[in-house]
Design a protein around this motif. Structure first.
Motif, mmCIF file in Angstrom:
data_model
loop_
_atom_site.group_PDB
_atom_site.id
_atom_site.type_symbol
_atom_site.label_atom_id
_atom_site.label_comp_id
_atom_site.label_asym_id
_atom_site.label_seq_id
_atom_site.Cartn_x
_atom_site.Cartn_y
_atom_site.Cartn_z
ATOM 1 N N HIS A 36 0.825 -1.210 0.000
ATOM 2 C CA HIS A 36 0.000 0.000 0.000
ATOM 3 C C HIS A 36 0.857 1.257 0.000
ATOM 4 O O HIS A 36 0.490 2.273 -0.610
ATOM 5 C CB HIS A 36 -0.927 0.007 1.217
ATOM 6 C CG HIS A 36 -2.032 -0.989 1.127
ATOM 7 N ND1 HIS A 36 -3.059 -0.901 0.221
ATOM 8 C CD2 HIS A 36 -2.273 -2.126 1.841
ATOM 9 C CE1 HIS A 36 -3.884 -1.919 0.369
ATOM 10 N NE2 HIS A 36 -3.431 -2.677 1.347
ATOM 11 N N LEU A 37 2.005 1.196 0.671
ATOM 12 C CA LEU A 37 2.881 2.372 0.715
ATOM 13 C C LEU A 37 3.471 2.652 -0.666
ATOM 14 O O LEU A 37 3.564 3.814 -1.082
ATOM 15 C CB LEU A 37 3.985 2.151 1.745
ATOM 16 C CG LEU A 37 4.902 3.337 2.055
ATOM 17 C CD1 LEU A 37 4.100 4.577 2.421
ATOM 18 C CD2 LEU A 37 5.866 2.978 3.176
ATOM 19 N N ALA A 38 3.868 1.611 -1.382
ATOM 20 C CA ALA A 38 4.373 1.796 -2.743
ATOM 21 C C ALA A 38 3.306 2.446 -3.618
ATOM 22 O O ALA A 38 3.583 3.384 -4.391
ATOM 23 C CB ALA A 38 4.794 0.453 -3.340
ATOM 24 N N ASP A 39 2.076 1.978 -3.500
ATOM 25 C CA ASP A 39 0.968 2.538 -4.276
ATOM 26 C C ASP A 39 0.736 4.002 -3.905
ATOM 27 O O ASP A 39 0.560 4.870 -4.776
ATOM 28 C CB ASP A 39 -0.285 1.709 -4.015
ATOM 29 C CG ASP A 39 -1.461 2.145 -4.872
ATOM 30 O OD1 ASP A 39 -1.369 2.043 -6.110
ATOM 31 O OD2 ASP A 39 -2.479 2.596 -4.300
ATOM 32 N N ASN A 40 0.744 4.298 -2.606
ATOM 33 C CA ASN A 40 0.540 5.668 -2.146
ATOM 34 C C ASN A 40 1.614 6.607 -2.679
ATOM 35 O O ASN A 40 1.326 7.697 -3.191
ATOM 36 C CB ASN A 40 0.561 5.711 -0.615
ATOM 37 C CG ASN A 40 -0.806 6.013 -0.023
ATOM 38 O OD1 ASN A 40 -1.814 5.540 -0.524
ATOM 39 N ND2 ASN A 40 -0.828 6.787 1.037
ATOM 40 N N LEU A 41 2.868 6.206 -2.542
ATOM 41 C CA LEU A 41 3.968 7.076 -2.957
ATOM 42 C C LEU A 41 3.924 7.323 -4.459
ATOM 43 O O LEU A 41 4.154 8.458 -4.917
ATOM 44 C CB LEU A 41 5.306 6.456 -2.553
ATOM 45 C CG LEU A 41 5.567 6.343 -1.049
ATOM 46 C CD1 LEU A 41 6.903 5.651 -0.788
ATOM 47 C CD2 LEU A 41 5.542 7.718 -0.371
ATOM 48 N N ALA A 42 3.624 6.292 -5.237
ATOM 49 C CA ALA A 42 3.534 6.468 -6.687
ATOM 50 C C ALA A 42 2.426 7.450 -7.045
ATOM 51 O O ALA A 42 2.589 8.302 -7.929
ATOM 52 C CB ALA A 42 3.291 5.120 -7.360
ATOM 53 N N ARG A 43 1.302 7.386 -6.337
ATOM 54 C CA ARG A 43 0.172 8.263 -6.639
ATOM 55 C C ARG A 43 0.374 9.672 -6.089
ATOM 56 O O ARG A 43 -0.353 10.597 -6.457
ATOM 57 C CB ARG A 43 -1.126 7.655 -6.086
ATOM 58 C CG ARG A 43 -1.550 6.395 -6.822
ATOM 59 C CD ARG A 43 -2.732 5.728 -6.155
ATOM 60 N NE ARG A 43 -3.020 4.427 -6.711
ATOM 61 C CZ ARG A 43 -3.859 4.195 -7.727
ATOM 62 N NH1 ARG A 43 -4.485 5.212 -8.296
ATOM 63 N NH2 ARG A 43 -4.063 2.970 -8.153
ATOM 64 N N GLN A 44 1.369 9.843 -5.214
ATOM 65 C CA GLN A 44 1.705 11.175 -4.717
ATOM 66 C C GLN A 44 2.768 11.858 -5.570
ATOM 67 O O GLN A 44 3.078 13.016 -5.323
ATOM 68 C CB GLN A 44 2.191 11.080 -3.264
ATOM 69 C CG GLN A 44 1.073 10.796 -2.277
ATOM 70 C CD GLN A 44 1.598 10.735 -0.858
ATOM 71 O OE1 GLN A 44 2.328 9.829 -0.478
ATOM 72 N NE2 GLN A 44 1.249 11.722 -0.061
ATOM 73 N N PHE A 85 2.427 0.670 -12.907
ATOM 74 C CA PHE A 85 2.561 1.174 -14.275
ATOM 75 C C PHE A 85 1.195 1.532 -14.837
ATOM 76 O O PHE A 85 1.021 2.585 -15.462
ATOM 77 C CB PHE A 85 3.247 0.140 -15.168
ATOM 78 C CG PHE A 85 3.428 0.625 -16.580
ATOM 79 C CD1 PHE A 85 4.454 1.497 -16.897
ATOM 80 C CD2 PHE A 85 2.550 0.218 -17.583
ATOM 81 C CE1 PHE A 85 4.609 1.973 -18.202
ATOM 82 C CE2 PHE A 85 2.698 0.687 -18.881
ATOM 83 C CZ PHE A 85 3.737 1.563 -19.194
ATOM 84 N N ARG A 86 0.209 0.660 -14.625
ATOM 85 C CA ARG A 86 -1.138 0.955 -15.120
ATOM 86 C C ARG A 86 -1.737 2.178 -14.437
ATOM 87 O O ARG A 86 -2.467 2.962 -15.062
ATOM 88 C CB ARG A 86 -2.059 -0.251 -14.908
ATOM 89 C CG ARG A 86 -1.747 -1.441 -15.796
ATOM 90 C CD ARG A 86 -2.914 -2.417 -15.828
ATOM 91 N NE ARG A 86 -3.242 -2.915 -14.512
ATOM 92 C CZ ARG A 86 -2.743 -4.029 -13.985
ATOM 93 N NH1 ARG A 86 -1.865 -4.744 -14.678
ATOM 94 N NH2 ARG A 86 -3.103 -4.428 -12.783
ATOM 95 N N ALA A 87 -1.426 2.356 -13.163
ATOM 96 C CA ALA A 87 -2.023 3.465 -12.399
ATOM 97 C C ALA A 87 -1.374 4.810 -12.720
ATOM 98 O O ALA A 87 -2.072 5.822 -12.866
ATOM 99 C CB ALA A 87 -1.926 3.178 -10.905
#
Length: 212
Positions: A36-44, A85-87
């Motif tokens: 979840h942290l990887a996803d959060n950081l990428a989206r930030q 990558f998709r996000a």
């Protein structure tokens, strides 16, 4: 079409987003916190992310980690690479390896920040030792039952393992997401302002406090 980081840009400003995009972050662990942290950081707006993990997705990961039922049996870092990558279009550096004595230096060297989300004391201690040798800033995020911590290395003490399976303990999804949010903001504030804030969070009384 609005930029994909439109809301972060409104809140933090374009110059801040440029700083986040330039930071190289190495995330140790792709489990409940790490995924979840990887996803959060990428989206930030973070664009340079490396994630180190050797595990496959199993059925009981679905409720607490970023992965879905259709991904059971696949490598966690590969799922993350495809999802991010998709996000966001980010090219995640997915390292499908066990972090150990022989490769730790090579895997961590060159990071602007190392984030430890491992679930066992041996791996956490190895991250801490190598980061200190390499003089790399590191942040440790961990949780147990209804309690979580986000602590910079200067104040961090590696906890002892719990008895039995280290992955088999009470774990609430809301606590995970709460600690991920705290850790994400701790990382952003450090990158932008140099602040190293330490936090504890408890789900039972729904509290987030500076670590005293």
């Amino acid at each position: 079409m609005a930029d994909k980081f439109h809301h972060e840009a409104i809140y933090r400003g374009a110059d801040s987003l440029a700083k986040l995009a330039d930071m190289h972050v190495t995330l140790c662990g792709a489990g409940a916190l790490g995924s979840h942290l990887a996803d959060n950081l990428a989206r930030q707006g973070f664009r340079h992310l490396r994630v180190i993990d050797r595990d496959r997705v199993v059925q009981h990961n679905v409720s607490t980690q970023l992965y879905g039922e259709s991904e059971v049996g696949t490598w966690k870092v590969e799922v993350l690479r495809q999802r991010l990558f998709r996000a966001t279009g980010i090219e995640l550096d997915a390292v499908r390896k066990d972090l150990g004595e022989r490769n730790a230096r090579g895997l961590l060297e060159g990071a602007g920040l190392v984030i430890d989300t491992f679930d066992n004391s041996t791996s956490r201690r190895l991250v801490q030792e190598q980061c200190r040798v390499l003089q790399l800033p590191s942040l440790h995020a961990g949780l147990y039952a209804d309690y979580g911590e986000v602590i910079w290395d200067e104040r961090y003490r590696v906890p002892n393992d719990v008895a039995g399976d280290v992955c088999d303990y009470p774990l609430a999804r809301n606590l995970i997401l709460l600690v991920v949010a705290v850790a994400s903001e701790a990382v952003v504030r450090w990158v932008l302002d140099g602040d190293r804030n330490n936090w504890s969070a408890t789900l039972r009384d729904f509290a987030v406090r500076p670590l005293e």
